[in-house]
Design an enzyme around this catalytic site. Structure first.
Site, short mmCIF file in Angstrom:
data_model
loop_
_atom_site.label_atom_id
_atom_site.label_comp_id
_atom_site.label_asym_id
_atom_site.label_seq_id
_atom_site.Cartn_x
_atom_site.Cartn_y
_atom_site.Cartn_z
N ASP A 39 2.25 -6.02 2.64
CA ASP A 39 1.04 -5.30 3.06
C ASP A 39 1.45 -3.96 3.67
OD1 ASP A 39 -1.66 -4.80 3.40
OD2 ASP A 39 -1.85 -5.93 5.26
N HIS B 161 0.80 -1.23 0.00
CA HIS B 161 0.00 0.00 0.00
C HIS B 161 0.83 1.28 0.00
CE1 HIS B 161 -3.82 -2.12 0.68
NE2 HIS B 161 -3.14 -2.91 1.49
N HIS C 11 -3.32 -12.34 2.66
CA HIS C 11 -2.66 -12.47 3.98
C HIS C 11 -3.34 -13.55 4.84
CE1 HIS C 11 -5.75 -9.55 5.07
NE2 HIS C 11 -5.05 -8.51 4.62
N ASN D 256 -4.85 -13.71 8.67
CA ASN D 256 -5.29 -12.39 9.11
C ASN D 256 -6.61 -12.01 8.43
OD1 ASN D 256 -1.90 -11.91 8.90
ND2 ASN D 256 -2.94 -11.56 10.83
N GLY E 43 -2.12 -2.86 8.34
CA GLY E 43 -1.03 -3.12 7.42
C GLY E 43 0.26 -3.32 8.18
#
Length: 381
Positions: free
Chosen positions: A268, A59, A210, A213, A304
């Site tokens: 992430d 990101h 992920h 998670n 993140g």
């Protein structure tokens, strides 16, 4: 640099295994099979040479957000990750208004066309409110295929992946739509049952966003999505190997059941990666980064990571004790394959882009080359 350059003396990790005292020949921007006798050589004795890292879920970094930053800020974020060995990065969006995401997709598609990023990943808004993590719940929506198609079209052929809670209304039809358009359908931020997850995989989903998670935990009576994602050969599972998102035993479980061929290390990462602690925005939500761990100001959910892939590599090879060849698969070859760009990147083979990372004996980055040009220039041994 010279037309042909030889990197000599290092341990070189190839698809067939590690070559001691190996040679990598760079001719212009590509890896070559041979070099002139008078080609200059760089002595890298005592080092590793591995393929450039490929991050398919990122990101931002360097203080910049791929979701909201300017072009210059986005390029700063991309460069920050290149300094840490990531020569190929997909820009991931967090949840936003549909029109906003469409506009941003148009902007980033230009950077993808220029080769600065490898495409766009939409992580939201088509995710489960009860598994939203660091996404704005007020902006979430069901994965209506028409909305999914709108984002694909806005990306002008540069959409690489969409994360969906496939159990929501429209989820399965959206998976089929994505598969038909050559876009990866990723199961994530989901509250799906085992059976619902199997249905989504059969419909064409190929990635677990992920793993562990933002999804139900593994249960012995209700195994949930984790069991379905680990057991199916069609699924590549993303793992955030930062020591915060996963217990080492969870990582070991994933490698044991999926094997190194089906694991992709991701960051992430958000803005703070490679930048430092402080206050940030992740989409519309405020984030506090303390001791390199990012959490929402309201609620405290992990938001993140601040991970860079060189740290994920070093942790995997040292703390987790994985073979270096398996780490290279997870951090380069597998994500390149998932993204459909393994004809150009992800391994050290003649004809592919000269994207590579030089690591010392402690797995710290000492050199980074992208398309034949040094981003971080190593010193001869």
């Amino acid at each position: 640099m010279a037309v042909s350059t030889v990197l000599a003396g290092a341990r070189v990790v190839l698809p067939t295994g590690t070559v001691e005292n190996g040679r990598v020949i760079v001719d212009g921007g590509r890896i070559a099979g041979a070099a002139p006798a008078d080609a200059p050589a760089l002595d890298l004795t005592g080092h590793w040479v591995v393929p450039g890292f490929v991050d398919m879920h990122n990101h931002g970094g360097g203080g910049a957000s791929f979701t909201s930053g300017t072009v210059d800020e986005i390029l700063t974020g991309v460069h920050t990750h290149r300094l840490h060995g990531t020569t190929t990065v997909v820009a991931s969006f967090v949840t936003g208004e549909m029109d906003f995401l469409s506009t941003r997709a148009g902007l980033l598609s230009e950077l993808a066309e220029q080769g600065e990023i490898a495409g766009i990943h939409f992580e939201g808004p088509f995710i489960a409110p009860c598994r939203k993590g660091a996404h704005d719940e007020t902006l979430l929506r069901d994965p209506d295929p028409a909305d999914v198609r709108k984002l694909i079209d806005a990306a002008r052929g540069q959409a690489r992946m969409v994360t969906l809670a496939t159990e929501l209304p429209g989820g399965i039809d959206s998976v089929r739509l994505l598969a038909e358009h050559g876009v990866v359908a990723a199961i994530g931020h989901t509250d799906a049952t085992y059976e619902q997850t199997v249905e989504a995989i059969d419909a064409g989903a190929t990635v677990a966003t992920h793993l562990y998670n933002a999804m139900p935990a593994l249960g012995h009576r209700a195994p949930g999505p984790i069991a379905a994602l680990l057991e199916d050969e069609r699924i590549t599972v993303e793992l955030i190997n930062d020591g915060t998102h996963l217990h080492p035993a969870a990582l070991e479980l994933a490698f044991h059941h999926a094997g190194p061929r089906r694991v992709a290390f991701i960051t992430d990462a958000m803005d703070a990666a490679g930048f430092g602690d402080g206050r940030y925005m992740l989409g519309t939500l405020a984030v506090e980064v303390k001791d390199s761990v990012a959490r929402l100001v309201e609620g405290g959910s992990i938001a993140g990571s601040t991970l860079t892939l060189d740290r994920a590599f070093k942790r995997a090879a040292t703390v987790d004790g994985l073979p270096v060849e398996s780490v290279v698969q997870a951090i380069s070859a597998n994500p390149a394959r998932v993204l459909g760009i393994d004809d150009r990147v992800g391994s050290l083979e003649p004809g592919k882009d000269a994207d590579l990372v030089v690591l010392d004996a402690d797995f710290d980055v000492k050199g980074v080359m992208r398309k034949g040009t040094w981003v971080v220039e190593p010193q001869s041994a």
